[in-house]
Every structure is written in structure tokens, then in C-alpha cells.
Scaffold this active site. Structure first.
Site, PDB file in Angstrom:
ATOM      1  N   LYS A 133       0.815  -1.222   0.000  1.00 14.29           N
ATOM      2  CA  LYS A 133       0.000   0.000   0.000  1.00 14.29           C
ATOM      3  C   LYS A 133       0.845   1.267   0.000  1.00 14.29           C
ATOM      4  CE  LYS A 133      -4.472  -1.602   1.118  1.00 14.29           C
ATOM      5  NZ  LYS A 133      -5.493  -1.833   2.125  1.00 14.29           N
ATOM      6  N   ARG A 160      -4.037  -9.923   4.451  1.00  9.87           N
ATOM      7  CA  ARG A 160      -4.350  -9.923   3.018  1.00  9.87           C
ATOM      8  C   ARG A 160      -3.093  -9.480   2.274  1.00  9.87           C
ATOM      9  NH1 ARG A 160      -6.331  -6.340  -0.797  1.00  9.87           N
ATOM     10  NH2 ARG A 160      -7.906  -7.155  -2.232  1.00  9.87           N
TER      11      ARG A 160
END
Ligand code: HH2
Length: 267
Positions: free
Chosen positions: A213, A248
Site C-alpha cells: 500500500k 491480506r
């Protein structure tokens, strides 16, 4: 899942043309299935199949088109013995995926975008991941204002848990996710990760997505998501030490190694 077992590694499979990290790579069903199988061989416990990008400013995808993207992939992975999660905000897509064997619904809106998704999940007895977000992917950046991000995420996720339970989802099927990068700026993401243990007050397992991210990119100076593995593993390790039960991830074998080390050091 109990704390005694190691956290589950959830492999990301984006069957989309435009996801932030791997958009377009797995848009063809056969290629997507092959990547899912490779993640299983690498040790993934779950495969999270998504047909709509939720990156900032992403376009909304029509439910029928989204279902068309994910259903063949879910069906093939279930047939291969995988535990499959469907990453969707839409009841119709969740229903279609559950019908072909998905066992978990991962909703980045926590049931706010299409509240019917809660009843659909309840009826199938599936797990429900309620992620925290404000607004929609199109406008979430304008909602990143908090006095105390942990207290506010806790309260808003608590409301999502209440809604899910009211719709009939069993308490042991509920999972909460603070939503790293969704209506959060870097200081909010850092505060949430370093104080993740406080979310244990929700009394449900915690699901964390930090893989590749932009928070990792900002801290490591890596513009390309594919160059963020090392930073992602550092963030994942902290998440495990602070109580995450589901991770995840894009890079399954590397993440599994980090999980194993973190679990051995967790007290
Ligand atoms: N992050 C993304 C998508 N779904 N679901 C949960 N529960 N938690 C997350 O942090 C999360 C999520 C965004 O990542 P990705 O799927 O790689 O990209 P895109 O949204 O562009 O498909």
C-alpha cells in the site's frame, strides 16, 4: 480462528483491469485461476477474489459485469479445494460467489454500500469481513479527518458489527478490518497499526491489508507497488505482533515466512 493458531494468509487475486498493484495482470479467468493456484501452492489459507478496484478514484463496476469477472474464478478455485473469499461491496456479486462455493464475503464498505449484502451473507452462513471506510473509493480522501482515529474507527466498526449481527450473521462469523489507506492519511495509518491491539475491544478476529500500500511506499520511497515487499513485511510483522488474525497479501510465501517468525516472537 483462535489466537493459538497462526494468522491466516489471504492471497489477493484481482480479476480487474485497474487495481493499484496488479491491475490487468489477472483479468483473463484462466490466468487468474493459475495465479490463485500458485498462491495456494505457496501456502495461502484463503484466496480473496475481487472484480472491482477500490483504489482511490476507481470507477464503479456494474454488478453483472463484476459477477461475470469473479464467478468463473471462484468456481475453479473452489473446485481445486481452495477456501475462497469474495471482495465485493455488492449483494448480487456476493450471492453469485457464495452460490459457487465462496465461504467469506470481504466488504470494504462494511455493509454500508449495499446493506442487502449482510442478509445474503447471513443466509449462506458465510464469514463477513467488515472493513472501515468513510465515503466511497471515489471521495474517501475528503473524509480523512479524525480527532482520535483509533477511537473513531473502533466506534464505526462497532456499528458495522451491530448491523451485521442484526442481519443474522453469527458472532463467530464476524471479522473486522480497520481499512488501511481507506479514508486515512499516513499518520492515521501509522496510528492504527501501532495501536491495532486496541481493536481487540471489538471481540472479533482482526483482518489487515497493508500489502504494497501507499503507506509502505511513502515510508520506503518506493513509487512502484511491486517494489514494496520488504516494507510490507515489516508492517505485516507489526500487525501480527498486535493481534491480526488474517493478513491480506500479494506475496504469499514471503508473507508466510514473516508470519511464522512474528508468531514465534508473539507473547
Ligand atoms: N484493500 C484493498 C482491497 N480490499 N479488503 C480488506 N478487507 N482490507 C483491505 O485493506 C483491502 C481490501 C485494496 O488493495 P487491492 O485489492 O490490491 O487493490 P484494488 O483495490 O485496486 O483492487
Amino acid at each position: 480462528m483462535t489466537r493459538a493458531r497462526r494468522p491466516a494468509v489471504v492471497g489477493i487475486l484481482n480479476v480487474t483491469p485497474d487495481s493499484f498493484s496488479d491491475g490487468g495482470r489477472f483479468a483473463a479467468p484462466a490466468v487468474a485461476v493459475e495465479h490463485g493456484l500458485a498462491m495456494l501452492r505457496a501456502g495461502a489459507d484463503w484466496i480473496d477474489v475481487g472484480g472491482e478496484s477500490t483504489r482511490p478514484g476507481a470507477d464503479l463496476v456494474d454488478a453483472a459485469e463484476e459477477a461475470e469477472r469473479v464467478v468463473p474464478v471462484v468456481r475453479a478455485l473452489v473446485a481445486a479445494g481452495a477456501l475462497v473469499s469474495v471482495d465485493t461491496r455488492k449483494a448480487e456479486v456476493a450471492q453469485a460467489a457464495l452460490r459457487v462455493g465462496a465461504r467469506m464475503v470481504n466488504d470494504v464498505s462494511g455493509g454500508l454500500f449495499d446493506p442487502a449484502i449482510l442478509a445474503v451473507t447471513a443466509a449462506e452462513g458465510a464469514f463477513f469481513v467488515a472493513m472501515h471506510m468513510r465515503g466511497t473509493p471515489a471521495d474517501m480522501a475528503t473524509h480523512a479527518h479524525y480527532d482520535d482515529v483509533v477511537a473513531e474507527v473502533l466506534e464505526e466498526l462497532g456499528d458495522r458489527m451491530d448491523a451485521a449481527r442484526s442481519a443474522g450473521i453469527a458472532a463467530d462469523k464476524l471479522i473486522a478490518d480497520p481499512g488501511f489507506g481507506f479514508a486515512k492519511e499516513l499518520p492515521h495509518n501509522l496510528e492504527l497499526l501501532s495501536r491495532l491491539a486496541e481493536l481487540a475491544a471489538l471481540e472479533v478476529p482482526l483482518f489487515v491489508g497493508v500489502s504494497r500500500k501507499s503507506m509502505v511506499g511513502a515510508l520506503t520511497g518506493t513509487a512502484q507497488p511491486a517494489d514494496r515487499l520488504a516494507g510490507s513485511l515489516a508492517a505485516l510483522t507489526v500487525a501480527v505482533l498486535h493481534g491480526a488474525s488474517y493478513l491480506r497479501v500479494h506475496d504469499v510465501s514471503e508473507s508466510l515466512a514473516a508470519v511464522r517468525v512474528a508468531v514465534a516472537l508473539r507473547r
